[in-house]
Design an enzyme around this catalytic site. Structure first.
Site, PDB file in Angstrom:
ATOM      1  N   LYS A 122      38.256  41.616  33.537  1.00  0.00           N
ATOM      2  CA  LYS A 122      38.426  41.334  34.969  1.00  0.00           C
ATOM      3  C   LYS A 122      38.528  39.828  35.180  1.00  0.00           C
ATOM      4  O   LYS A 122      37.768  39.066  34.568  1.00  0.00           O
ATOM      5  CB  LYS A 122      37.233  41.908  35.731  1.00  0.00           C
ATOM      6  N   SER A 164      35.889  46.610  43.366  1.00  0.00           N
ATOM      7  CA  SER A 164      36.850  45.547  43.222  1.00  0.00           C
ATOM      8  C   SER A 164      37.469  45.453  41.831  1.00  0.00           C
ATOM      9  O   SER A 164      38.474  44.750  41.667  1.00  0.00           O
ATOM     10  CB  SER A 164      36.186  44.214  43.572  1.00  0.00           C
ATOM     11  N   SER A 168      31.363  47.936  42.276  1.00  0.00           N
ATOM     12  CA  SER A 168      32.714  47.593  41.845  1.00  0.00           C
ATOM     13  C   SER A 168      33.115  47.999  40.432  1.00  0.00           C
ATOM     14  O   SER A 168      34.282  47.906  40.083  1.00  0.00           O
ATOM     15  CB  SER A 168      32.948  46.092  42.003  1.00  0.00           C
TER      16      SER A 168
HETATM   17  N1  GLN Z   1      32.721  46.949  47.898  1.00  0.00           N
HETATM   18  C1  GLN Z   1      31.605  46.056  47.808  1.00  0.00           C
HETATM   19  C2  GLN Z   1      31.929  44.739  48.472  1.00  0.00           C
HETATM   20  O1  GLN Z   1      33.001  44.597  48.924  1.00  0.00           O
HETATM   21  C3  GLN Z   1      31.176  45.886  46.382  1.00  0.00           C
HETATM   22  C4  GLN Z   1      31.900  44.812  45.662  1.00  0.00           C
HETATM   23  C5  GLN Z   1      31.415  44.592  44.260  1.00  0.00           C
HETATM   24  O2  GLN Z   1      30.622  45.350  43.715  1.00  0.00           O
HETATM   25  N2  GLN Z   1      31.848  43.488  43.703  1.00  0.00           N
HETATM   26  O3  GLN Z   1      31.133  43.861  48.529  1.00  0.00           O
END
Ligand code: GLN
Length: 501
Positions: A79, A154, A178
């Protein structure tokens, strides 16, 4: 033979050791598949063909000298928020365009020490803020099962790359779901380690009290392998815990008999998609057939988890993102009249709308006068959520829940309504706020043939338990072996004794 790209990490290792294929063949095969699929998928932000082939050749040369290591010559996608020396690390943001990592993150250094090859950088929501990968500043990623749908986020690039066999395995990061969400939307395995299990040195910080790096893989065994290599204390991350790293693969040998699986009442509620509920319920029955005992538990603070998470994560993000000021990394606007003008215009140009929303929200909840009402209360709720979970674990070994209330949805469906998108994190954020570990395992498909994810949550530093439960379940199902429609047919591999690899 041109389907090496479909292999898992443990299958790669076996075939490389036997000399059936070389690391160069593996990498070349992946590059070919990436070229063929990427125009329709967009899982990668960049692919470092040259460096990957060079690493592959070096691995093959070592092997010829009789040397080996746990990941020797095996390519891993990363990532674009985790630093790999010499590669870009844009965090899918314009503000880091042109930046190249001068060093390896600790998790990367540990994989590299075992011989891993770093093939490319996967797409993500900008600075890991989002649930769909639509917040990338560069392009969207499509779900391999239905290209009209989001891959989750994400870490959506990592999820799509693994599911479409554009990668053998990948790393994601999980602050509030994420790793688990894109794993469930794309039909692969994702593991969020306990807070403190894996060093975050070299991971670009989003919310420092929550962030963890986790593996995204084609099966549970691979997740155990990668976690075992990355986990453990690191003097460069003061939050990494010195607890010994268990043999996670050994934990896979135990079956489910006698294990107590808790079903949190508050997770099986109205608004849960009926197909998702049916898939998860069937998985629960399967675990019961395998000898597990099902117990009902209650997590009464669940309805407050999303609000607490978005206050805390945004507060921390507003502080962490202050470092992107045009001085130290990446983008800097030209012809600024003074430093303040340069900071302001660089940040205005460099950050996308969701990142700005979080910085504004985070600054607001921390500002004097509002700090107690929002930030402090959110911290109290966080403590109560942890207590809920700790209490539940008095009655059971792990929890079984859906990863999300729905399967993947259409691109654009929720991007105009941030609150609706945030609510989709309801089942993922409690484990994050409590610092516990959680696994996402494929458990079926909706009537539209979109993958469903089963979440196994365990107490902090009990990764063996979630891996054991996930593996025992996975072994009796074939969900994880199914391939998205546009991809190649299923590959069957057996060892010398005709056992499936
Ligand atoms: N969807 C969550 C957010 O937008 C989690 C994001 C993540 O785990 N990086 O913060």
């Amino acid at each position: 033979m041109s389907e090496w790209n479909q292999l898992t990490v443990h299958q790669c290792r076996e075939l490389l050791e036997r000399g059936t294929c070389s690391s160069r063949q593996l990498v070349e095969n992946l590059i070919e598949v990436i070229h063929a699929l990427e125009p329709n998928l967009g899982a990668y932000l960049s692919v470092d063909e040259e460096q990957a082939l060079r690493q592959a050749d070096a691995a093959d040369a070592l092997r010829r000298q009789g040397k080996t290591a746990r990941l020797l010559g095996i390519p891993i996608a990363v990532k674009d928020v985790i630093n790999v020396a010499g590669q870009p690390c844009t965090c899918a943001s314009r503000i880091l365009e042109g930046y190249r990592s001068p060093y390896d993150a600790t998790a990367i250094a540990r994989l590299r020490a075992e011989g891993a090859v770093f093939l490319g950088r996967t797409n993500m929501d900008e600075f890991a803020m989002g649930s769909t990968t639509e917040n990338s500043a560069f392009h969207i990623t499509r779900n391999p099962w239905n290209r009209e749908c989001v891959p989750g986020g994400s870490s959506g690039g990592s999820g799509a790359a693994v599911a479409a066999d554009e990668a053998i395995a990948a790393l994601g990061t999980d602050t509030g779901g994420s790793v688990r969400l894109p794993a469930s939307f794309c039909g692969c395995v994702g593991l969020k380690p306990s807070y403190g299990r894996v060093s975050r040195y070299g991971l670009t910080a989003f919310a420092s009290s929550l962030d963890q790096i986790g593996p995204m893989t084609k099966d549970v065994r691979d997740a155990a392998i990668l976690l075992g290599i990355m986990a453990g204390h690191d003097s460069r991350d003061s939050t990494s815990v010195a607890a010994p790293v268990p043999d996670y693969q050994a934990a896979l040998q135990r079956d489910l008999s006698g294990m107590k699986l808790g079903l949190p009442r508050e997770y099986f509620i109205q608004g849960l998609d009926p197909d998702v509920e049916a898939g998860v319920q069937e998985a629960i029955r399967q675990c019961e057939r395998l000898g597990a005992r099902i117990v009902d538990v209650s997590l009464p603070m669940t309805p407050h988890a999303v609000a607490a998470y978005y206050i805390i994560a945004s507060a921390e993000a507003s502080a962490n993102l202050a470092r992107f000021d045009g001085v130290r990394y990446g983008l800097r606007v030209k012809d600024a009249v003074d430093p303040m003008d340069m900071y302001q215009r660089t940040r205005a140009m460099g950050f996308g709308p969701e990142v700005k929303r979080r910085i504004i929200l985070g600054t607001y909840v921390l500002s004097s006068g509002y700090h107690d009402a929002y930030y402090l209360n959110a911290q109290k709720v966080r403590t109560l959520i942890r207590r809920d979970l700790e209490q539940a674990f008095q009655a059971c070994d792990v929890l079984l829940t859906p990863v999300a209330p729905t399967a993947a949805y259409r691109i654009g469906e929720k991007s105009q309504n941030p609150l609706q998108m945030y609510l989709g994190d309801i089942f993922a954020v409690p484990a994050s706020l409590a610092g516990m570990c959680a696994l996402s395992v494929p458990c079926g498909f909706t009537s539209h043939r979109l993958p469903i994810g089963l979440q196994v949550i365990g107490p902090a530093f009990c990764e063996e338990r979630i891996l054991r439960a996930g593996y025992a379940y996975e072994q009796t199902t074939a969900w994880h072996r199914q391939k998205p429609p546009v991809m190649a047919p299923e590959l069957h591999l057996t060892d010398k004794n005709d056992n499936e690899l």
